[in-house]
Design an enzyme around this catalytic site. Structure first.
Site, PDB file in Angstrom:
ATOM      1  N   ASN A  84      -1.387  -3.197   1.368  1.00 37.00           N
ATOM      2  CA  ASN A  84      -2.717  -3.278   0.765  1.00 37.00           C
ATOM      3  C   ASN A  84      -2.597  -3.465  -0.747  1.00 37.00           C
ATOM      4  OD1 ASN A  84      -1.768  -0.586   0.891  1.00 37.00           O
ATOM      5  ND2 ASN A  84      -3.811   0.263   0.655  1.00 37.00           N
ATOM      6  N   GLU A  86      -5.134  -3.192  -3.863  1.00 34.51           N
ATOM      7  CA  GLU A  86      -6.489  -2.816  -4.274  1.00 34.51           C
ATOM      8  C   GLU A  86      -6.873  -3.464  -5.599  1.00 34.51           C
ATOM      9  OE1 GLU A  86      -6.564   1.473  -3.957  1.00 34.51           O
ATOM     10  OE2 GLU A  86      -6.599   1.340  -1.761  1.00 34.51           O
ATOM     11  N   CYS A  95      -6.388  -5.626   2.669  1.00 33.31           N
ATOM     12  CA  CYS A  95      -5.631  -4.750   3.570  1.00 33.31           C
ATOM     13  C   CYS A  95      -4.223  -5.287   3.825  1.00 33.31           C
ATOM     14  CB  CYS A  95      -6.351  -4.638   4.909  1.00 33.31           C
ATOM     15  SG  CYS A  95      -7.872  -3.689   4.833  1.00 33.31           S
ATOM     16  N   GLU A  97      -2.770  -5.674   6.663  1.00 27.78           N
ATOM     17  CA  GLU A  97      -2.749  -6.637   7.775  1.00 27.78           C
ATOM     18  C   GLU A  97      -3.102  -8.042   7.278  1.00 27.78           C
ATOM     19  OE1 GLU A  97      -4.234  -3.738   7.565  1.00 27.78           O
ATOM     20  OE2 GLU A  97      -4.365  -2.697   9.474  1.00 27.78           O
ATOM     21  N   CYS A 128      -9.007  -1.775  10.118  1.00 23.00           N
ATOM     22  CA  CYS A 128     -10.452  -1.830   9.874  1.00 23.00           C
ATOM     23  C   CYS A 128     -11.064  -2.960  10.709  1.00 23.00           C
ATOM     24  CB  CYS A 128     -10.730  -2.049   8.388  1.00 23.00           C
ATOM     25  SG  CYS A 128     -10.483  -3.749   7.835  1.00 23.00           S
ATOM     26  N   CYS A 131     -10.020  -6.496   9.777  1.00 23.29           N
ATOM     27  CA  CYS A 131      -8.641  -6.839  10.148  1.00 23.29           C
ATOM     28  C   CYS A 131      -8.506  -7.046  11.650  1.00 23.29           C
ATOM     29  CB  CYS A 131      -7.673  -5.772   9.652  1.00 23.29           C
ATOM     30  SG  CYS A 131      -7.404  -5.925   7.878  1.00 23.29           S
TER      31      CYS A 131
HETATM   32  N1  THU Z   1      -6.193  -0.208   4.611  1.00 26.23           N
HETATM   33  C1  THU Z   1      -5.301  -1.120   5.074  1.00 26.23           C
HETATM   34  O1  THU Z   1      -4.616  -1.780   4.309  1.00 26.23           O
HETATM   35  N2  THU Z   1      -5.197  -1.272   6.425  1.00 26.23           N
HETATM   36  C2  THU Z   1      -5.835  -0.504   7.347  1.00 26.23           C
HETATM   37  O2  THU Z   1      -5.644  -0.688   8.528  1.00 26.23           O
HETATM   38  C3  THU Z   1      -6.759   0.543   6.901  1.00 26.23           C
HETATM   39  C4  THU Z   1      -7.078   0.545   5.449  1.00 26.23           C
HETATM   40  C5  THU Z   1      -6.253   0.000   3.148  1.00 26.23           C
HETATM   41  C6  THU Z   1      -7.451  -0.592   2.459  1.00 26.23           C
HETATM   42  C7  THU Z   1      -7.527   0.283   1.218  1.00 26.23           C
HETATM   43  O3  THU Z   1      -6.665  -0.247   0.228  1.00 26.23           O
HETATM   44  C8  THU Z   1      -6.982   1.626   1.660  1.00 26.23           C
HETATM   45  O4  THU Z   1      -6.284   1.374   2.871  1.00 26.23           O
HETATM   46  C9  THU Z   1      -8.059   2.664   1.883  1.00 26.23           C
HETATM   47  O5  THU Z   1      -9.050   2.189   2.725  1.00 26.23           O
END
Ligand code: THU
Length: 175
Positions: A84, A86, A95, A97, A128, A131
């Site tokens: 991920n 941000e 994310c 994925e 999520c 994804c």
């Molecule tokens: N996140 C992912 O990268 N993948 C997931 O399956 C769940 C959430 C990340 C997004 C964000 O940067 C952090 O987790 C908190 O939501």
């Protein structure tokens, strides 16, 4: 005299000259896309969990402090990873994925054979909603997604189970 760098010697000069041996060795032809043999691919038996664990370390998650790693094995047999990333404008974050899928497509591979996601959560964190749809775009319904925690818990789900009632191209048949 001006510097020609890696360009063909003489192209911008007055008179073309032959490349030196060193120039020939380092010469990279200009193309719009890299030839297949130059695309870095990881044909590996490394378990997806190892790959996801390693890339998770690279996650950029200063806002949620929740690092996620994802690894995909493509049907072509290569491993692609993502974490991920941000952003201070929170909705702009991406994310793990999504990153792994982007890496797979950018490499020239086409479809997902297997996915593994890892995070430091009490229970294996499911992808999520966005994804799930992204995975469904590139994976058959029976593809297995393994969800892991850093302390060793895991859960396996098929793509069909992750996104029942998936929106597909068939839903646009009448338009
Ligand atoms: N996140 C992912 O990268 N993948 C997931 O399956 C769940 C959430 C990340 C997004 C964000 O940067 C952090 O987790 C908190 O939501």
């Amino acid at each position: 005299s001006f510097h020609l760098g890696r360009n063909i010697p003489g192209v911008r000069g007055l008179r073309p000259r032959a490349m030196t041996r060193a120039e020939r060795l380092h010469f990279v032809p200009k193309r719009h896309t890299l030839p297949d043999h130059m695309v870095k691919k990881t044909r590996s038996n490394m378990p997806l969990l190892d790959a996801a664990t390693r890339v998770r370390d690279r996650a950029y998650a200063p806002y949620s402090c929740f690092k996620v790693g994802a690894a995909i094995r493509s049907i072509e047999g290569n491993v692609h990873v993502g974490c991920n990333v941000e952003n201070v404008a929170y909705p702009e974050g991406t994310c793990a994925e999504a990153g792994a899928i982007a890496a797979m497509i950018a490499s020239g591979d086409t479809r997902i054979a297997e996915v593994c996601v890892i995070a430091d959560s009490p229970e294996p964190v499911p992808p999520c909603g966005g994804c799930r749809q992204k995975i469904a775009e590139f994976a058959a319904q029976d593809v297995v997604v393994t969800l892991c925690t850093t302390d060793g818990k895991s859960k396996q789900m098929t793509v069909a189970a992750l996104l029942p009632g998936v929106f597909t191209a068939a839903h646009m048949d009448r338009s």
